[in-house]
Design an enzyme around this catalytic site. Structure first.
Site, PDB file in Angstrom:
ATOM      1  N   GLU A   1      35.453  49.115  31.303  1.00 18.55           N
ATOM      2  CA  GLU A   1      34.773  47.892  31.717  1.00 18.55           C
ATOM      3  C   GLU A   1      33.922  47.368  30.560  1.00 18.55           C
ATOM      4  OE1 GLU A   1      34.235  47.761  36.232  1.00 18.55           O
ATOM      5  OE2 GLU A   1      32.614  49.002  35.472  1.00 18.55           O
TER       6      GLU A   1
ATOM      7  N   GLY B   1      30.656  40.629  35.596  1.00 21.29           N
ATOM      8  CA  GLY B   1      29.894  39.598  36.301  1.00 21.29           C
ATOM      9  C   GLY B   1      29.713  38.309  35.523  1.00 21.29           C
TER      10      GLY B   1
ATOM     11  N   SER C   1      35.131  41.049  35.761  1.00 19.38           N
ATOM     12  CA  SER C   1      35.517  39.684  36.159  1.00 19.38           C
ATOM     13  C   SER C   1      36.970  39.558  36.589  1.00 19.38           C
ATOM     14  CB  SER C   1      35.189  38.693  35.033  1.00 19.38           C
ATOM     15  OG  SER C   1      33.791  38.633  34.830  1.00 19.38           O
TER      16      SER C   1
ATOM     17  N   HIS D   1      28.652  53.917  35.476  1.00 21.08           N
ATOM     18  CA  HIS D   1      28.782  52.454  35.434  1.00 21.08           C
ATOM     19  C   HIS D   1      27.779  51.914  34.410  1.00 21.08           C
ATOM     20  CE1 HIS D   1      28.602  48.250  36.568  1.00 21.08           C
ATOM     21  NE2 HIS D   1      29.771  48.432  37.173  1.00 21.08           N
TER      22      HIS D   1
ATOM     23  N   GLU E   1      25.834  49.536  34.479  1.00 18.05           N
ATOM     24  CA  GLU E   1      24.521  49.183  35.032  1.00 18.05           C
ATOM     25  C   GLU E   1      23.657  50.429  35.203  1.00 18.05           C
ATOM     26  OE1 GLU E   1      26.059  46.860  38.292  1.00 18.05           O
ATOM     27  OE2 GLU E   1      26.750  45.370  36.832  1.00 18.05           O
TER      28      GLU E   1
ATOM     29  N   ASN F   1      33.511  47.859  44.029  1.00 17.72           N
ATOM     30  CA  ASN F   1      32.146  48.349  43.842  1.00 17.72           C
ATOM     31  C   ASN F   1      31.202  47.267  44.353  1.00 17.72           C
ATOM     32  OD1 ASN F   1      29.660  49.187  42.913  1.00 17.72           O
ATOM     33  ND2 ASN F   1      30.119  48.828  40.735  1.00 17.72           N
TER      34      ASN F   1
ATOM     35  N   LYS G   1      28.080  47.407  44.591  1.00 14.36           N
ATOM     36  CA  LYS G   1      26.769  47.463  43.916  1.00 14.36           C
ATOM     37  C   LYS G   1      25.648  47.420  44.963  1.00 14.36           C
ATOM     38  CE  LYS G   1      28.897  45.246  39.997  1.00 14.36           C
ATOM     39  NZ  LYS G   1      28.701  44.601  38.712  1.00 14.36           N
TER      40      LYS G   1
HETATM   41  C1  PEP Z   1      31.813  46.078  37.941  1.00 17.85           C
HETATM   42  O1  PEP Z   1      30.606  45.982  37.963  1.00 17.85           O
HETATM   43  O2  PEP Z   1      32.350  47.205  38.017  1.00 17.85           O
HETATM   44  C2  PEP Z   1      32.595  44.864  37.814  1.00 17.85           C
HETATM   45  C3  PEP Z   1      33.799  44.955  37.337  1.00 17.85           C
HETATM   46  O3  PEP Z   1      31.984  43.700  38.199  1.00 17.85           O
HETATM   47  P1  PEP Z   1      32.660  42.236  38.280  1.00 17.85           P
HETATM   48  O4  PEP Z   1      34.036  42.412  38.866  1.00 17.85           O
HETATM   49  O5  PEP Z   1      31.749  41.453  39.167  1.00 17.85           O
HETATM   50  O6  PEP Z   1      32.720  41.728  36.887  1.00 17.85           O
END
Ligand code: PEP
Length: 250
Positions: free
Chosen positions: A168, A174, A212, A98, A100, A14, A16
């Protein structure tokens, strides 16, 4: 994408709101790596809307997805993109719900469900994201929150070949922090039990872990029980890192 009894793992990226045309070089680099060393799993890359069509051209062998879609097929929804538009520019999948989107745009489970249904109606594979906040985890509410989100966001007529759940934890996205493998297995096991109870063939639906994931921790997270792959944010932006995560399955 194929999902069956054995639940073919999926590694999905992703991007983003990252990536100008120059970022397609990373996609080409990923495609070259996958040609040299094929992935024994499904792959998906979800760039921003602006790059989807170009990404499909740049890496025709790599499935490309969107990061969101509107519930409606068309109409007066300034700035939104429909599932039909995603298909029209070459996408085969879409991420919905998601954290976000849930946080920045106030998306509810009901809205996420309607977006997922829009994606399915256009033949897209739909990745439905769920995850608890740190406060919810600290309050011991993780499993209840996740069960509520899975029940509330699951599209009607969901089937394991077209719907994927991504767990998640919001506090892991992040941040460089990840839950322990035991905690991941606890949540994935509870989602698996719910899917078995509520869906025909729910045992076959893939459940990704996201938050992460990096090359260094991918193997232990992606081989945990009931983890069928990963949704990757930051580490999907560089071919070398994304491919390093795919290595967990090589
Ligand atoms: C995400 O936003 O779906 C995600 C897993 O981000 P990150 O891998 O940067 O933590």
């Amino acid at each position: 994408m194929t999902a069956g009894q054995s639940r073919t793992p999926l590694v999905a990226g992703n991007w983003k709101m990252n990536g100008l045309s120059s970022a397609l070089a990373e996609l080409r680099a990923l495609s070259d790596r996958l040609q040299a060393s094929p992935a024994p799993c499904d792959i998906l890359v979800c760039p921003p809307f602006t790059l989807i069509a170009a990404a499909c051209q740049a890496a025709p062998q790599t499935p490309i997805g969107g990061q969101d879609c509107h519930p409606n097929a068309s109409g007066a929804h300034t700035g939104d993109i429909s599932a039909e538009m995603l298909v029209d520019c070459g996408a085969t999948a879409v991420i919905v719900g998601h954290s976000e989107r849930r946080t920045d745009h106030g998306e509810t489970d009901a809205l996420v469900k309607s977006k997922a249904e829009a994606g399915l109606s256009q033949g897209l594979t739909v990745i439905v994201c769920v995850g608890e906040t740190e406060a919810e985890r600290d309050a011991g509410k993780t499993l209840d929150v996740i069960a509520g989100q899975v029940r509330g966001s699951m599209p009607a007529d969901a089937t394991p070949d077209k719907v994927i759940i991504a767990y998640e934890p919001v506090w892991a996205i992040g941040t460089g922090r990840t839950p322990s493998v035991a905690d991941v297995e606890d949540v994935h096991g509870s989602i698996r039990a719910l899917l078995r109870q509520t869906l025909t063939n729910g045992a076959n639906m893939r459940i990704l872990y996201g938050g992460s994931v990096k090359p260094a921790n991918a193997s232990e997270l992606m081989h945990a029980a009931d983890v069928d792959g990963a949704l990757i944010g930051g580490a999907s932006l560089k071919a070398v890192d994304f491919d390093g995560i795919i290595d967990a399955y090589r």
